[in-house]
Design a protein around this motif. Structure first.
Motif, PDB file in Angstrom:
ATOM      1  N   LEU A 184      -4.624  -4.618  -3.396  1.00 43.83           N
ATOM      2  CA  LEU A 184      -4.470  -4.593  -4.793  1.00 43.83           C
ATOM      3  C   LEU A 184      -5.800  -4.285  -5.494  1.00 43.83           C
ATOM      4  CD1 LEU A 184      -2.024  -7.485  -5.248  1.00 43.83           C
ATOM      5  CD2 LEU A 184      -1.256  -5.148  -5.155  1.00 43.83           C
ATOM      6  N   ALA A 185      -6.790  -4.900  -4.879  1.00 43.75           N
ATOM      7  CA  ALA A 185      -8.207  -4.530  -5.381  1.00 43.75           C
ATOM      8  C   ALA A 185      -8.651  -3.049  -5.383  1.00 43.75           C
ATOM      9  CB  ALA A 185      -9.264  -5.467  -4.883  1.00 43.75           C
ATOM     10  N   ASP A 186      -8.177  -2.246  -4.317  1.00 43.08           N
ATOM     11  CA  ASP A 186      -8.639  -1.086  -4.215  1.00 43.08           C
ATOM     12  C   ASP A 186      -7.412  -0.036  -4.705  1.00 43.08           C
ATOM     13  OD1 ASP A 186     -10.875  -1.946  -2.807  1.00 43.08           O
ATOM     14  OD2 ASP A 186     -10.019  -1.727  -0.956  1.00 43.08           O
ATOM     15  N   GLY A 187      -6.460  -0.625  -5.352  1.00 41.94           N
ATOM     16  CA  GLY A 187      -5.507   0.118  -5.868  1.00 41.94           C
ATOM     17  C   GLY A 187      -4.438   1.043  -4.751  1.00 41.94           C
ATOM     18  N   GLY A 188      -4.429   0.193  -3.966  1.00 43.54           N
ATOM     19  CA  GLY A 188      -3.407   0.964  -2.672  1.00 43.54           C
ATOM     20  C   GLY A 188      -4.099   1.813  -1.854  1.00 43.54           C
ATOM     21  N   ASP A 189      -5.641   2.103  -1.842  1.00 43.26           N
ATOM     22  CA  ASP A 189      -6.338   2.882  -1.075  1.00 43.26           C
ATOM     23  C   ASP A 189      -6.572   2.307   0.341  1.00 43.26           C
ATOM     24  OD1 ASP A 189      -5.803   5.169  -2.935  1.00 43.26           O
ATOM     25  OD2 ASP A 189      -7.713   4.403  -3.762  1.00 43.26           O
ATOM     26  N   ALA A 190      -6.669   1.059   0.180  1.00 39.79           N
ATOM     27  CA  ALA A 190      -7.181   0.362   1.642  1.00 39.79           C
ATOM     28  C   ALA A 190      -6.564   0.707   2.729  1.00 39.79           C
ATOM     29  CB  ALA A 190      -7.373  -0.980   1.126  1.00 39.79           C
ATOM     30  N   THR A 191      -7.026   0.415   3.978  1.00 42.57           N
ATOM     31  CA  THR A 191      -6.243   0.591   5.138  1.00 42.57           C
ATOM     32  C   THR A 191      -6.049  -0.680   5.757  1.00 42.57           C
ATOM     33  OG1 THR A 191      -7.246   2.892   5.582  1.00 42.57           O
ATOM     34  CG2 THR A 191      -6.118   1.500   7.489  1.00 42.57           C
ATOM     35  N   ALA A 250      -4.944  -3.310   8.500  1.00 36.16           N
ATOM     36  CA  ALA A 250      -5.221  -3.507  10.113  1.00 36.16           C
ATOM     37  C   ALA A 250      -3.705  -3.451  10.654  1.00 36.16           C
ATOM     38  CB  ALA A 250      -6.145  -4.840  10.343  1.00 36.16           C
ATOM     39  N   GLY A 251      -3.666  -2.781  11.541  1.00 33.51           N
ATOM     40  CA  GLY A 251      -2.317  -2.816  12.399  1.00 33.51           C
ATOM     41  C   GLY A 251      -1.403  -1.989  11.476  1.00 33.51           C
ATOM     42  N   GLY A 252      -1.274  -1.563  10.446  1.00 39.72           N
ATOM     43  CA  GLY A 252      -0.433  -1.040   9.823  1.00 39.72           C
ATOM     44  C   GLY A 252      -0.452   0.200   8.900  1.00 39.72           C
ATOM     45  N   GLY A 253      -1.704   0.700   8.667  1.00 44.23           N
ATOM     46  CA  GLY A 253      -2.327   1.728   8.004  1.00 44.23           C
ATOM     47  C   GLY A 253      -1.935   1.422   6.468  1.00 44.23           C
ATOM     48  N   THR A 254      -1.428   2.485   5.724  1.00 47.36           N
ATOM     49  CA  THR A 254      -1.019   2.195   4.398  1.00 47.36           C
ATOM     50  C   THR A 254       0.487   2.967   4.284  1.00 47.36           C
ATOM     51  OG1 THR A 254      -1.756   4.595   3.840  1.00 47.36           O
ATOM     52  CG2 THR A 254      -3.211   2.903   3.757  1.00 47.36           C
ATOM     53  N   GLY A 255       1.290   3.302   5.335  1.00 44.87           N
ATOM     54  CA  GLY A 255       2.581   3.510   5.137  1.00 44.87           C
ATOM     55  C   GLY A 255       3.334   2.698   5.949  1.00 44.87           C
ATOM     56  N   GLY A 256       3.152   1.315   6.132  1.00 44.79           N
ATOM     57  CA  GLY A 256       4.049   0.689   6.730  1.00 44.79           C
ATOM     58  C   GLY A 256       5.299   0.231   6.061  1.00 44.79           C
ATOM     59  N   SER A 257       6.249  -0.201   6.303  1.00 46.43           N
ATOM     60  CA  SER A 257       7.459  -0.617   5.510  1.00 46.43           C
ATOM     61  C   SER A 257       7.939  -1.954   5.785  1.00 46.43           C
ATOM     62  CB  SER A 257       8.724  -0.042   6.133  1.00 46.43           C
ATOM     63  OG  SER A 257       8.865  -0.151   7.508  1.00 46.43           O
ATOM     64  N   GLY A 258       6.858  -2.859   6.093  1.00 45.16           N
ATOM     65  CA  GLY A 258       7.171  -4.299   6.082  1.00 45.16           C
ATOM     66  C   GLY A 258       7.123  -4.688   7.668  1.00 45.16           C
ATOM     67  N   ARG A 259       6.687  -6.100   7.675  1.00 47.97           N
ATOM     68  CA  ARG A 259       6.693  -6.595   8.933  1.00 47.97           C
ATOM     69  C   ARG A 259       7.906  -6.716   9.997  1.00 47.97           C
ATOM     70  NH1 ARG A 259       2.792  -8.649   5.926  1.00 47.97           N
ATOM     71  NH2 ARG A 259       0.719  -9.315   7.340  1.00 47.97           N
ATOM     72  N   ALA A 315       0.999  -1.055  -0.044  1.00 50.88           N
ATOM     73  CA  ALA A 315       0.062   0.046   0.005  1.00 50.88           C
ATOM     74  C   ALA A 315       0.887   1.356  -0.021  1.00 50.88           C
ATOM     75  CB  ALA A 315      -0.938  -0.021   1.221  1.00 50.88           C
ATOM     76  N   ALA A 316       1.947   1.119   0.556  1.00 51.08           N
ATOM     77  CA  ALA A 316       2.933   2.391   0.710  1.00 51.08           C
ATOM     78  C   ALA A 316       3.574   2.421  -0.607  1.00 51.08           C
ATOM     79  CB  ALA A 316       3.923   2.255   1.873  1.00 51.08           C
ATOM     80  N   HIS A 317       3.947   1.592  -1.352  1.00 46.60           N
ATOM     81  CA  HIS A 317       4.450   1.643  -2.621  1.00 46.60           C
ATOM     82  C   HIS A 317       3.507   2.204  -3.293  1.00 46.60           C
ATOM     83  CE1 HIS A 317       7.315  -2.142  -2.103  1.00 46.60           C
ATOM     84  NE2 HIS A 317       7.711  -1.116  -1.344  1.00 46.60           N
ATOM     85  N   VAL A 318       2.483   1.667  -3.638  1.00 48.56           N
ATOM     86  CA  VAL A 318       1.230   2.318  -4.429  1.00 48.56           C
ATOM     87  C   VAL A 318       1.019   3.779  -4.177  1.00 48.56           C
ATOM     88  CG1 VAL A 318      -1.131   2.369  -5.272  1.00 48.56           C
ATOM     89  CG2 VAL A 318       0.206   0.117  -4.917  1.00 48.56           C
ATOM     90  N   GLY A 319       1.037   4.265  -2.841  1.00 46.42           N
ATOM     91  CA  GLY A 319       0.680   5.444  -2.473  1.00 46.42           C
ATOM     92  C   GLY A 319       1.861   6.600  -3.034  1.00 46.42           C
TER      93      GLY A 319
END
Length: 340
Positions: free
Chosen positions: A297-304, A306-315, A251-255
């Motif tokens: 991927l279905a939302d084009g990166g706009d999905a939030t 859980a637990g990571g938001g859309t700006g996480g950098s990986g587990r 998600a962060a990549h797509v943003g």
């Protein structure tokens, strides 16, 4: 150590006279390779200034003449024109009587097999389809790259040995492709080679935007290892955030791509979906991690996520495309006319 004299190929008697119709990047290189095998280029046709320069560089002293005259002079004619122009060229040469009985007529199109040469076959020509699975630059280095290059070979059964022999003389490896399989064969090569160039060029552009001074130097070892792993291990070589199910990272990549390079988003999402499908099918992506990823991927990166938001950098905090060569540390693509 043996000091026996190795004969110069130019000292051997020429077996076939060779002509080239279409002095793009492919034809002159193949003719130059056949010359090294003892054949004799005698004529080439080319219209553009670039074609004439290529012919002069790779086939010096070989005269430039119209296509019909090339066929009049040569025993073996290479038809190295763009795919879409080939049927019309063959039909025209046959209709004007330029084709001679017993003449070897070779095209280098990946898309077509031998049937596209049927008008010439009816005029008595011997039809061969020899497609080098290599990208060409239009320079002498192309002749060297033919050593070990695979060729997609299609011909009438009675000409199969002749077709394969010509490939071997050029230093290539013949691979028999059935007539009906030629379009699929060519699509596979385009998918692997042509699209690879686009992906690498986009990656280099993004790295420059990120401040990397030498994107090629950074990508070289990484892409070389990825290609080697893929060729050795297939889908087992899949690594990175999609294969791991790191939805927040994706998600962060797509943003970021939407912000800095929106023209790359569609391609990133399409490749990520394809990667996710393959990783799931081969047990690399855990089903419990796939749901959030597929939502992103279905939302084009706009999905939030859980637990990571859309700006996480990986587990585990990794931000690179990979943190190794695989989960267990083990090992994990023309022509094309001018670009096969």
């Amino acid at each position: 150590m043996s000091t026996s004299h190795q004969p110069d190929p130019r000292d051997r008697p020429a077996r076939l006279t060779v002509g080239v119709v279409g002095a793009g990047r492919v034809g002159p290189a193949l003719a130059a390779s056949l010359q090294l095998a003892g054949h004799r280029p005698v004529a080439v046709s080319g219209v553009s200034d670039a074609s004439r320069r290529r012919a002069a560089s790779l086939l010096p002293e070989v005269p430039l003449v119209p296509p019909a005259e090339v066929l009049g002079r040569a025993d073996l004619v290479l038809l190295t024109v763009p795919d879409d122009a080939l049927p019309r060229l063959v039909a025209g040469l046959a209709e004007t009587g330029a084709v001679r009985p017993g003449q070897l007529l070779v095209h280098t199109s990946g898309r077509y097999g031998a049937k596209v040469l049927d008008p010439a076959l009816r005029a008595g020509a011997l039809p061969l389809a020899l497609h080098p699975a290599m990208t060409f630059t239009g320079t002498p280095v192309d002749v060297q790259r033919l050593a070990g290059c695979s060729f997609g070979v299609t011909a009438p059964e009675e000409l199969r040995l002749a077709a394969e022999a010509l490939v071997i003389e050029m230093g290539g490896e013949p691979e028999w492709i059935a007539e009906e399989m030629r379009p699929l064969y060519h699509a596979a090569l385009a998918l692997g080679a042509n699209h690879l160039v686009t992906l690498v060029a986009q990656s280099m552009e993004l790295l420059r935007q990120a401040g990397v001074e030498a994107p090629d130097r950074m990508l070289g070892p990484l892409l070389g290892a990825a290609l080697d792993n893929a060729l050795r291990s297939g889908d087992a070589a899949l690594t990175g955030p999609v294969a791991r199910g790191d939805a927040g990272t994706v998600a962060a990549h797509v943003g970021e791509l939407r912000r800095y390079a929106p023209q790359t988003v569609a391609g990133y999402l399409a490749m990520a979906r394809a990667t996710a499908d393959r990783a799931l099918a081969h047990g690399l992506l855990k089903p419990e991690l796939a749901e959030d990823l597929l939502d992103v991927l279905a939302d084009g990166g706009d999905a939030t996520v859980a637990g990571g938001g859309t700006g996480g950098s990986g587990r585990d905090g990794g931000t690179g495309p990979d943190r190794g060569t695989g989960r267990d540390g083990g090992e994990g693509d023309g022509g094309e006319g001018d670009a096969r």
